[in-house]
Design an enzyme around this catalytic site. Structure first.
Site, PDB file in Angstrom:
ATOM      1  N   LYS A  89       0.838  -1.203   0.000  1.00 41.27           N
ATOM      2  CA  LYS A  89       0.000   0.000   0.000  1.00 41.27           C
ATOM      3  C   LYS A  89       0.876   1.257   0.000  1.00 41.27           C
ATOM      4  CE  LYS A  89      -0.351  -0.137   5.047  1.00 41.27           C
ATOM      5  NZ  LYS A  89      -1.190  -0.605   6.169  1.00 41.27           N
ATOM      6  N   TYR A 109      16.528  29.618   7.938  1.00 40.57           N
ATOM      7  CA  TYR A 109      15.292  30.335   8.278  1.00 40.57           C
ATOM      8  C   TYR A 109      15.126  30.437   9.796  1.00 40.57           C
ATOM      9  CZ  TYR A 109      13.412  30.175   3.528  1.00 40.57           C
ATOM     10  OH  TYR A 109      13.198  30.348   2.189  1.00 40.57           O
TER      11      TYR A 109
HETATM   12  C1  PLP Z   1      -0.478  -1.735   6.717  1.00 37.40           C
HETATM   13  C2  PLP Z   1      -1.089  -2.991   7.165  1.00 37.40           C
HETATM   14  C3  PLP Z   1      -0.303  -4.117   7.409  1.00 37.40           C
HETATM   15  C4  PLP Z   1       1.216  -4.082   7.343  1.00 37.40           C
HETATM   16  O1  PLP Z   1       1.683  -3.553   8.559  1.00 37.40           O
HETATM   17  P1  PLP Z   1       3.252  -3.448   8.875  1.00 37.40           P
HETATM   18  O2  PLP Z   1       3.291  -3.128  10.321  1.00 37.40           O
HETATM   19  O3  PLP Z   1       3.796  -2.366   8.012  1.00 37.40           O
HETATM   20  O4  PLP Z   1       3.823  -4.772   8.562  1.00 37.40           O
HETATM   21  C5  PLP Z   1      -0.932  -5.295   7.751  1.00 37.40           C
HETATM   22  N1  PLP Z   1      -2.283  -5.354   7.862  1.00 37.40           N
HETATM   23  C6  PLP Z   1      -3.067  -4.287   7.645  1.00 37.40           C
HETATM   24  C7  PLP Z   1      -4.545  -4.425   7.787  1.00 37.40           C
HETATM   25  C8  PLP Z   1      -2.507  -3.083   7.295  1.00 37.40           C
HETATM   26  O5  PLP Z   1      -3.290  -2.018   7.083  1.00 37.40           O
END
Ligand code: PLP
Length: 358
Positions: free
Chosen positions: A35, A255
């Site tokens: 994702k 800045y």
């Molecule tokens: C993002 C996500 C994961 C992966 O989590 P990590 O801690 O990055 O391994 C697994 N399950 C769901 C439902 C997620 O949204």
């Protein structure tokens, strides 16, 4: 001449980290989570590379999933939030996507979908995170109802851990126990384990794991752990020194003049800033790696530039490479200086940073 800022991404390292996840859970199918553009690494490059080695992929939205299909990804793709509107269901069927079901509204839409849909559902239990999922007291009836629908081909029982990155936190065993109690008597596959759970907790045999962060070589933990020591660094964010100046004691930099030299100082300017996704809230003192050592950033991070203190490295030349994070300076260390987590540094990298792949 090109701006020297770039992210070098090792696809073999991602594969090696996937293999580590699989070797820690040898009886488990794996859903590689890609994702948010593979946590900033470029999903259309990462996912095809893993297609032969994972059982499925996980992503957030239909749009992301279709992008993966267009990139040639063949394996099933789980939509981690399911669908947002029943109008998505035909495309979900067409692209052979799996869906998370986390609320009654989704269940209602499924009941009204065409009966030849044949969907694979991950029915999410809210076991204590209180973000998404069916409440424990309604879970079994939701399961039974979904099982009775002709549109549903298979149901996996799913939940998500709130605190698995804290290895002493008792919330995780409580969530696990509630999950086990809720599903007692149901014979169906389960899916619980995210990266911290895979790396630090006993994963039940056969649980369909969902590794995300660990694929990208970062640790979910705040302390060293024998399993995270086996992760391979995936991304190296680098740039170059593009200017160097000498300033006297008492002169201030950047800045807001937030940093003032306490000695005659040599100040380097590097081509990186919050416009590239490096956090503006990185404090003075956050390290970068140059030559063979760490030097601190000084003053505020600007949109395109950051100042660094080169006083201890008097022979630095313009054009010297600077590693912002990578094999010599872990993303976990930088994240900890910035009081954030590696996920935000990875996903925050903006589109103007070219990604190169090895
Ligand atoms: C993002 C996500 C994961 C992966 O989590 P990590 O801690 O990055 O391994 C697994 N399950 C769901 C439902 C997620 O949204």
């Amino acid at each position: 001449m090109n701006r020297p800022t770039r992210a070098l991404i090792s696809l073999p390292a991602i594969l090696s980290n996937l293999c580590l996840a699989r070797s820690l859970t040898p009886r488990s199918p794996t859903i590689a989570v890609v994702k948010s553009d593979a946590y900033g690494h470029g999903a259309i490059r990462v996912a095809p590379h893993l297609d032969d080695y994972t059982d499925a992929f996980g992503t957030t939205s239909l749009k992301e999933a279709i992008t993966l299909r267009r990139a040639g990804v063949m394996k099933p793709i789980l939509l981690l939030e399911g669908f947002f509107n029943s109008s998505e269901i035909p495309l979900i069927v067409e692209h052979q996507l799996w869906i998370t079901v986390h609320c009654d509204e989704q269940i209602k839409s499924l009941a009204e979908a065409p009966t030849n849909s044949k969907l694979r559902v991950f029915l999410k239990l809210d076991s204590g995170m209180h973000r998404l999922g069916i409440a424990p007291e309604n879970y079994i009836s939701a399961y039974k109802y979904l099982s009775s629908l002709p549109q549903i081909e298979q149901i996996t029982l799913m939940s998500h851990f709130a605190c698995a990155d804290e290895l002493e936190n008792t919330i995780t065993p409580q969530q696990f126990q509630l999950f086990q109690e809720t599903i007692r008597g149901i014979d169906a596959p389960t899916s619980l384990a995210n990266s911290p759970f895979i790396l630090g907790w006993p994963v039940p045999s056969g649980d369909i794991t969902r590794p995300g962060l660990m694929l990208y070589g970062a640790s979910p933990f705040h302390r060293p752990h024998p399993n995270t020591a086996q992760l391979k660094t995936v991304m190296s964010l680098s740039t170059e020194v593009i200017a160097i100046r000498e300033i006297p004691t008492g002169a201030s930099v950047g800045y807001g003049h937030k940093w003032t030299a306490e000695r005659p100082s040599s100040i380097g300017t590097i081509a990186l800033g919050y416009g590239d996704g490096y956090p503006r809230y990185a404090p003075s003192g956050t390290p970068v790696f140059i030559h063979d050592t760490h030097v601190p950033i000084v003053g505020r991070v600007s949109m395109d530039l950051i100042s660094i203190d080169l006083t201890e490295l008097p022979n630095t030349k313009i054009g010297t490479e600077v590693e912002v994070f990578g094999p010599n300076l872990s993303i976990n260390e930088v994240a900890s200086w910035c009081d954030t987590i590696p996920h935000t540094l990875m996903t925050g990298l903006t589109s103007r940073v070219p990604r190169d792949y090895i």
